[in-house]
Design an enzyme around this catalytic site. Structure first.
Site, PDB file in Angstrom:
ATOM      1  N   VAL A  59       0.810  -1.232   0.000  1.00 37.91           N
ATOM      2  CA  VAL A  59       0.000   0.000   0.000  1.00 37.91           C
ATOM      3  C   VAL A  59       0.840   1.278   0.000  1.00 37.91           C
ATOM      4  O   VAL A  59       0.302   2.373  -0.170  1.00 37.91           O
ATOM      5  CB  VAL A  59      -0.997   0.046   1.196  1.00 37.91           C
ATOM      6  CG1 VAL A  59      -2.052  -1.032   1.078  1.00 37.91           C
ATOM      7  CG2 VAL A  59      -0.269  -0.019   2.534  1.00 37.91           C
ATOM      8  N   TYR A 151       3.026   5.323  16.087  1.00 32.31           N
ATOM      9  CA  TYR A 151       1.839   4.529  15.707  1.00 32.31           C
ATOM     10  C   TYR A 151       0.554   5.271  16.094  1.00 32.31           C
ATOM     11  O   TYR A 151      -0.378   5.393  15.289  1.00 32.31           O
ATOM     12  CB  TYR A 151       1.911   3.167  16.402  1.00 32.31           C
ATOM     13  CG  TYR A 151       0.694   2.297  16.191  1.00 32.31           C
ATOM     14  CD1 TYR A 151       0.493   1.617  14.987  1.00 32.31           C
ATOM     15  CD2 TYR A 151      -0.266   2.149  17.196  1.00 32.31           C
ATOM     16  CE1 TYR A 151      -0.625   0.825  14.792  1.00 32.31           C
ATOM     17  CE2 TYR A 151      -1.383   1.353  17.006  1.00 32.31           C
ATOM     18  CZ  TYR A 151      -1.561   0.687  15.809  1.00 32.31           C
ATOM     19  OH  TYR A 151      -2.674  -0.090  15.611  1.00 32.31           O
ATOM     20  N   ALA A 153       0.127   8.418  16.532  1.00 27.57           N
ATOM     21  CA  ALA A 153      -0.053   9.588  15.656  1.00 27.57           C
ATOM     22  C   ALA A 153      -0.620   9.158  14.303  1.00 27.57           C
ATOM     23  O   ALA A 153      -1.506   9.811  13.741  1.00 27.57           O
ATOM     24  CB  ALA A 153       1.282  10.308  15.469  1.00 27.57           C
ATOM     25  N   LYS A 155      -2.468   6.503  13.653  1.00 26.56           N
ATOM     26  CA  LYS A 155      -3.845   5.993  13.783  1.00 26.56           C
ATOM     27  C   LYS A 155      -4.825   7.151  14.017  1.00 26.56           C
ATOM     28  O   LYS A 155      -5.940   7.143  13.491  1.00 26.56           O
ATOM     29  CB  LYS A 155      -3.909   4.962  14.912  1.00 26.56           C
ATOM     30  CG  LYS A 155      -3.170   3.679  14.592  1.00 26.56           C
ATOM     31  CD  LYS A 155      -4.002   2.790  13.693  1.00 26.56           C
ATOM     32  CE  LYS A 155      -3.280   2.214  12.531  1.00 26.56           C
ATOM     33  NZ  LYS A 155      -4.123   1.351  11.681  1.00 26.56           N
ATOM     34  N   ILE A 184      -6.629  -6.796  19.920  1.00 33.17           N
ATOM     35  CA  ILE A 184      -7.301  -7.927  19.271  1.00 33.17           C
ATOM     36  C   ILE A 184      -6.279  -9.035  19.061  1.00 33.17           C
ATOM     37  O   ILE A 184      -5.130  -8.773  18.686  1.00 33.17           O
ATOM     38  CB  ILE A 184      -7.875  -7.483  17.894  1.00 33.17           C
ATOM     39  CG1 ILE A 184      -8.853  -6.292  18.053  1.00 33.17           C
ATOM     40  CG2 ILE A 184      -8.546  -8.656  17.171  1.00 33.17           C
ATOM     41  CD1 ILE A 184     -10.114  -6.552  18.826  1.00 33.17           C
TER      42      ILE A 184
END
Ligand code: NAP
Length: 249
Positions: A59, A151, A153, A155, A184
């Protein structure tokens, strides 16, 4: 369960963890499902296991994102649902964090979301129909974890991106929402070890870790026709992790 019969659904990072859980649930709901990831061997194996299609995709490559969406439209005629889920979460404490550490997390999690969502929206705009579901996190917008400032920041950034994007496409039959998972139980999380996982379990109000399918069910709802009047919103799926006002006995 919401009915996604005949819908074309694409899930980035659908070859593992939460994305695999989303793919399973959407497929179960009747969607023609396509998953993506960078590891071709695993991607093909998981595609076989779930009886879905696989497209290799990094991506962080804007052209590859556009090509992947074009490939889907070429094969299936349209794209109804994009779950932008691919993400990484390497731990780096702030005192040692390099610009490269920061950039990698933002490039995959945030820029990758921008590239893929933009490519999908270009198709959905012509269809005047589409559902985009972004996997963000409670980390960043609501909570923090030591070693994850980059991370968090990225998200929280996904949610800022989502709200303005939702507004731009609100008049075109397209909804853009995000899910904010708590911890999760995924392959990525298993690497943190049993001690950490047991601690999370014991301190989560529901006393159990969430499963990838729990995120899948929220994605299924947001991807459904019934969620047509919801855009720019978030659903927290965390077993109550963010609720406690103080540590309870
Ligand atoms: P995971 O088990 O490590 O799976 C990550 C997935 O993303 C894999 O399919 C991986 O496939 C793919 N991926 C990674 N880099 C990619 C890239 N550059 N291009 C395309 N695909 C890429 O992680 P997870 O726990 O399921 O996390 C999935 C998402 O949920 C992430 O956005 C994460 O931030 C979010 N989240 C997770 C938790 C949790 O507790 N697990 C909590 C909150 C939010 P390849 O290895 O083949 O590239």
């Amino acid at each position: 369960m919401f009915n996604l019969a005949g819908k074309i659904a694409f899930i980035s990072g659908g070859t593992k963890g939460i994305g695999k859980g989303i793919a399973k649930v959407l497929k179960q709901a009747g969607a023609i499902t396509i998953i993506a990831g960078t590891d071709v061997v695993r991607g093909e194996a998981i595609a076989k296991e779930l009886a879905v299609d696989f497209i290799p995709l990094d991506v962080t490559d804007q052209t590859a994102c556009k090509n992947a969406i074009d490939k889907i439209v070429e094969k299936y005629g349209r794209l109804d649902i994009l779950c932008s889920n691919a993400g990484i979460f390497p731990q780096h404490y702030l005192k040692d964090m390099t610009a490269e550490d920061w950039d990698l997390v933002h490039t995959v999690n945030l820029k990758g979301t921008f590239f893929l969502v933009q490519a999908a929206l270009n198709v959905m705009e012509k269809q005047r129909h589409g559902r985009v579901v972004i996997t963000s996190s409670i980390t960043g917008e609501i909570t923090g974890i030591s070693g994850y400032s980059h991370y968090g920041a990225s998200k929280a950034g996904q949610l800022g991106f989502m709200r303005s994007a939702a507004l731009e496409y609100a008049g075109q039959g397209i909804t853009i929402n995000a899910i904010m998972p708590g911890l999760i139980m995924t392959e990525g999380l298993k690497e943190f070890g049993d001690e950490f996982l047991n601690h999370v379990k014991d301190t989560t109000p529901m006393r159990t870790l969430g499963m990838p399918e729990d995120i899948g069910y929220a994605a299924c709802f947001l991807a459904s026709d019934e969620a047509k009047y919801i855009t720019g919103q978030t659903i927290v799926v965390d077993g109550g992790q963010i609720l406690p006002e103080m540590q309870e006995a």
